[in-house]
Design a protein around this motif. Sequence first.
Motif, PDB file in Angstrom:
ATOM      1  N   SER A  95       0.819  -1.203   0.000  1.00 27.28           N
ATOM      2  CA  SER A  95       0.000   0.000   0.000  1.00 27.28           C
ATOM      3  C   SER A  95       0.857   1.260   0.000  1.00 27.28           C
ATOM      4  O   SER A  95       0.503   2.260  -0.614  1.00 27.28           O
ATOM      5  CB  SER A  95      -0.979  -0.003   1.178  1.00 27.28           C
ATOM      6  OG  SER A  95      -0.263   0.067   2.375  1.00 27.28           O
TER       7      SER A  95
ATOM      8  N   ALA B 172       3.764   1.589  -1.478  1.00 32.33           N
ATOM      9  CA  ALA B 172       4.238   1.773  -2.852  1.00 32.33           C
ATOM     10  C   ALA B 172       3.128   2.353  -3.725  1.00 32.33           C
ATOM     11  O   ALA B 172       3.339   3.273  -4.517  1.00 32.33           O
ATOM     12  CB  ALA B 172       4.711   0.442  -3.416  1.00 32.33           C
ATOM     13  N   LEU B 173       1.941   1.817  -3.532  1.00 35.47           N
ATOM     14  CA  LEU B 173       0.838   2.290  -4.356  1.00 35.47           C
ATOM     15  C   LEU B 173       0.418   3.700  -3.977  1.00 35.47           C
ATOM     16  O   LEU B 173       0.010   4.500  -4.816  1.00 35.47           O
ATOM     17  CB  LEU B 173      -0.356   1.345  -4.233  1.00 35.47           C
ATOM     18  CG  LEU B 173      -0.116  -0.031  -4.839  1.00 35.47           C
ATOM     19  CD1 LEU B 173      -1.362  -0.874  -4.736  1.00 35.47           C
ATOM     20  CD2 LEU B 173       0.303   0.098  -6.292  1.00 35.47           C
TER      21      LEU B 173
ATOM     22  N   GLU C  98       2.352   6.030  -2.955  1.00 38.00           N
ATOM     23  CA  GLU C  98       3.300   6.954  -3.578  1.00 38.00           C
ATOM     24  C   GLU C  98       3.015   7.082  -5.073  1.00 38.00           C
ATOM     25  O   GLU C  98       3.020   8.157  -5.645  1.00 38.00           O
ATOM     26  CB  GLU C  98       4.732   6.448  -3.353  1.00 38.00           C
ATOM     27  CG  GLU C  98       5.776   7.473  -3.751  1.00 38.00           C
ATOM     28  CD  GLU C  98       7.188   6.893  -3.743  1.00 38.00           C
ATOM     29  OE1 GLU C  98       8.053   7.496  -4.381  1.00 38.00           O
ATOM     30  OE2 GLU C  98       7.391   5.840  -3.111  1.00 38.00           O
ATOM     31  N   PHE C  99       2.738   5.951  -5.644  1.00 37.54           N
ATOM     32  CA  PHE C  99       2.440   5.950  -7.073  1.00 37.54           C
ATOM     33  C   PHE C  99       1.189   6.768  -7.383  1.00 37.54           C
ATOM     34  O   PHE C  99       1.156   7.583  -8.307  1.00 37.54           O
ATOM     35  CB  PHE C  99       2.270   4.507  -7.544  1.00 37.54           C
ATOM     36  CG  PHE C  99       1.984   4.371  -9.004  1.00 37.54           C
ATOM     37  CD1 PHE C  99       0.782   3.866  -9.449  1.00 37.54           C
ATOM     38  CD2 PHE C  99       2.910   4.783  -9.950  1.00 37.54           C
ATOM     39  CE1 PHE C  99       0.513   3.763 -10.793  1.00 37.54           C
ATOM     40  CE2 PHE C  99       2.654   4.670 -11.295  1.00 37.54           C
ATOM     41  CZ  PHE C  99       1.446   4.158 -11.722  1.00 37.54           C
TER      42      PHE C  99
ATOM     43  N   ARG D  87       1.891  10.395  -7.165  1.00 39.60           N
ATOM     44  CA  ARG D  87       2.672  10.878  -8.305  1.00 39.60           C
ATOM     45  C   ARG D  87       1.782  11.034  -9.536  1.00 39.60           C
ATOM     46  O   ARG D  87       1.852  12.009 -10.266  1.00 39.60           O
ATOM     47  CB  ARG D  87       3.818   9.889  -8.556  1.00 39.60           C
ATOM     48  CG  ARG D  87       4.608  10.095  -9.825  1.00 39.60           C
ATOM     49  CD  ARG D  87       5.157  11.480 -10.004  1.00 39.60           C
ATOM     50  NE  ARG D  87       5.922  11.966  -8.880  1.00 39.60           N
ATOM     51  CZ  ARG D  87       6.350  13.234  -8.756  1.00 39.60           C
ATOM     52  NH1 ARG D  87       6.071  14.111  -9.688  1.00 39.60           N
ATOM     53  NH2 ARG D  87       7.026  13.600  -7.713  1.00 39.60           N
ATOM     54  N   LEU D  88       0.903  10.052  -9.720  1.00 44.27           N
ATOM     55  CA  LEU D  88      -0.036  10.135 -10.842  1.00 44.27           C
ATOM     56  C   LEU D  88      -0.891  11.380 -10.735  1.00 44.27           C
ATOM     57  O   LEU D  88      -1.083  12.121 -11.695  1.00 44.27           O
ATOM     58  CB  LEU D  88      -0.973   8.916 -10.839  1.00 44.27           C
ATOM     59  CG  LEU D  88      -0.535   7.632 -11.498  1.00 44.27           C
ATOM     60  CD1 LEU D  88      -1.672   6.618 -11.429  1.00 44.27           C
ATOM     61  CD2 LEU D  88      -0.154   7.862 -12.947  1.00 44.27           C
TER      62      LEU D  88
END
Lengths: 247, 681
Positions: free
Chosen positions: B569, B571-572, B574-575, B578-579
Amino acid sequence: MNAVFFVIEPSPTVVTPPGPWQPLVSGNAFSTDDQPDVIWQARLPDDALAAQSAIRSAMSQLDAQEHALATVEQRLRQVVDGAVSFGTTLPLAEQHLLAWVSMGEQPPGGASFGLRDEVQERWQAAQEQFIALSTQVCESLRSYATVETIHGSRLIARTRVNWFGDVQSWLVTDITPVQATLHHQTLTLALRSRAALLRIIGLVGRGAALIATMVASPISALMALPASWQFVQEILAEVQQSMVSST
Amino acid sequence: MAEDWLYFNGVNASRGEYAHEPIPVRELARLILGERPSPDRIDPDPEQRAALRERYLADVTGAFRVKEGVDPTNLAQAGWGIIFPATFDPAPIREALSELLNWRRVQAGPRYRECSGERGYRPGESKAAFLRRQGAATSGPVDPERFPYYLLLVGSPEDIPFRFQYQLDVQYAVGRIHFATLDEYAAYARSVVTAERNGITLPRRIVFAGVQHPDDVATSRSLQGLVQPLATELVGHPQRGEWEISTLSGSDVTKERLSQLLHNEPPTLLFTAGHGVEFEANDPHQLYHQGAILCADWPGPQAWRQRPIPPAFYLAADDIASNTSLHGAFVFQFACFGAGCPREDDFPHLRGTRSVIAAKPFVAALPRRLLSLPRGGALAYIGHVERAWTFSFSDTRGGRQIETFSSTLRRLLFAGAPIGYALEFFNERYAELATVLTEDIENARWGQAIDPIELSTRWTEHNDARSYIILGDPATRLCRQQATEATDSQLQLTMQPSSSTKIAPIATPSPIATESVATPPSSAAQPVTPVPAGSLPPETPVIPVALPEVGASFGLFGNKPAETMQKLSTALQEFGERLATTLQQVIADAAHLEVETYTTDAPETINYRQGDFRGASLRAVTRMSLDGDTQVLVPTNAEGIDERLWAIHVSMVQQAQTNRAEMVRAIATAAAGLLGVLQGK
């Protein structure tokens, strides 16, 4: 000389983008500079026809992978709807997914026969890969994409594109129409591959939501992400395999 | 009495009058039977007559078009093939079509087939002879392992006759393309692949355009007997779903209105019914305008009084601007010559001899134009070769028969089947009518009395049903709408206070609307971890992460489910952030797009990353703003504008526009895909 397509990233890539790309690492400098560009480089043979043929073949490869990605949800739905069951004719992706679901439904410590370990190992590898992919794409979202076309041994054009779409190109003064077309096609290929990589993330997310519905235990889609990621990877591997066997 | 007469759809624009005067049905029956009735009049090829009969019997018994167990709507099962004439080198056209061929090869897998050179169509070959050479059965259900069900013919009807297309169509799903330039082939291929891969933007809308001229029985009938009941039936059909159906009728169907419709508000299906203009064989307009849609501007036969019909009265290929987009549309034209023209009259009975009506057979220009539009053309055009007849939908006894049309449209639009499969209803009718007619004529041969009205009706319907053809790839189908993705692409950036414990939405509203779509019901029972968002700008959306209950055991996680989940979670998270940030910047920057093109002797020496462009010359610039303000710097040389470099620059601008749209879509798709995951669904 055969055509080669490189994607050159500052850090080792965990996932090669769809298309003909081979990963190379440029390395990170310890400086306060911006994130280095991701470079998409086509090294094409001097012969124009051979160069065009190489680009076409690369496009076909990307087409095939994009098409395969477009089938992921449908194939997952078939598994979810129970339209497939264990069997020798089942593609590997479906077989592994069903094994994963089946293992997931057994209580921990249940009968193992070694399968649980194998599935668990695959699951953990997939989880790490997916995390790494998220990081990789996340980093690329911060940087420019630079697309280079090398025709023969000469760099004929370079185009830098940011994520907002602005474009700067540097062309050799005596660029020919054929070379301009080659570069345009390389650019198309690179940008499509970049977008496809990003789409895979969303696809994996949607897939995870579907897979979560298959398991009787109360799990969230988050827990199913690695399984979905593995499924997508195996479908892409199928394409790769079919292209190898057809050549 | 009007009911005893047969009317033809078709106006000869060279002469300004009906191409064929109405004739009494009894007279037609006499001409059909001739002095010595013979089934040859239906089809001179006994093998083809047998195939038609077999098809009819198969249809009656409910047999499938493809062998048992094969889904005709799935290319991987039904197969796809392309047939070139054996008489020419297919390489250049094949190259132009490569995008489509590669796409179909992937879809059809081992059931993909290319027939060219030795395996291509040979002059004068019948369907049976051709299929035998391919190792396929010449009748019965199609076995796609031996030869694919969907077949695309490439070439003019001089190279591959219309007659071969009709014959093959009885058993297979067949379409044809023939264009004048390689660019047009490439444009068509691109349209199909792009539509199938990315979806289309056309609204789910069907427009029926039924022309009606004063004093003109044919168009009165096609409007009242075909267009209006067909539209009414589809409007009330339970499968209609969200389709919007509208009708343009009578005097409203002017050239201006039809042109406006195609250029500015194209529907997914345009169905037109009316006269197709026809020209004498020696008229220079024939090749370019025959089959064009005669609009309501023509005041009818009485008022016009046999003067040549000017282009202002009809919609032809050259009325379609090159920047028009009909991407993903289908067009069905009920009119004479809408799809093409044979060299010789298909109805020798009317004149007693078979006459030459064109210097050579050809595919009509209007469909060719609509299929090959550079900005995205129609996927398929269904039209008629030679004359179309009112008996197709209304017989002389007052019966109405629109089910063939209705079933075809429903299968195409409501069921989403490929056009080649949808049009099987016409082939069924053709086979049925040919079989019954053959029997009638056999009976007449032995002296049995035949009802002339029945005979005329069947004969006319038979010719009519046979001559509907598909221009375009028969495997094309209604494509999904980009709206779903466009919705994704317009991710709503909703601010969510970081202290909130509610599920924050990244909603996916319509492209125009800015209000949020209702947040999916959140599972209040689930514990929600607040998102640490202190480092983000205040307008950055926050994607909350709902972790599963730790108690929810799942064997694969071993003993540390919470730790494992936390890693994923994070990692996601952060992703996702960023998106969201990127998308926000893209949207903020969306009002502006800049493309610069430099030339240099050695691009590798330019220190571009540092913004140091010494050694390079800025030759062309395009700066575009959403408000329409565009600044352009055009490259020049000693002769004036440097056309070569300008062309390269323009292609870069197009690429930049495409890329920006694609990128927004990709980001949005990724974010939308993760939304459910992150919200703990």
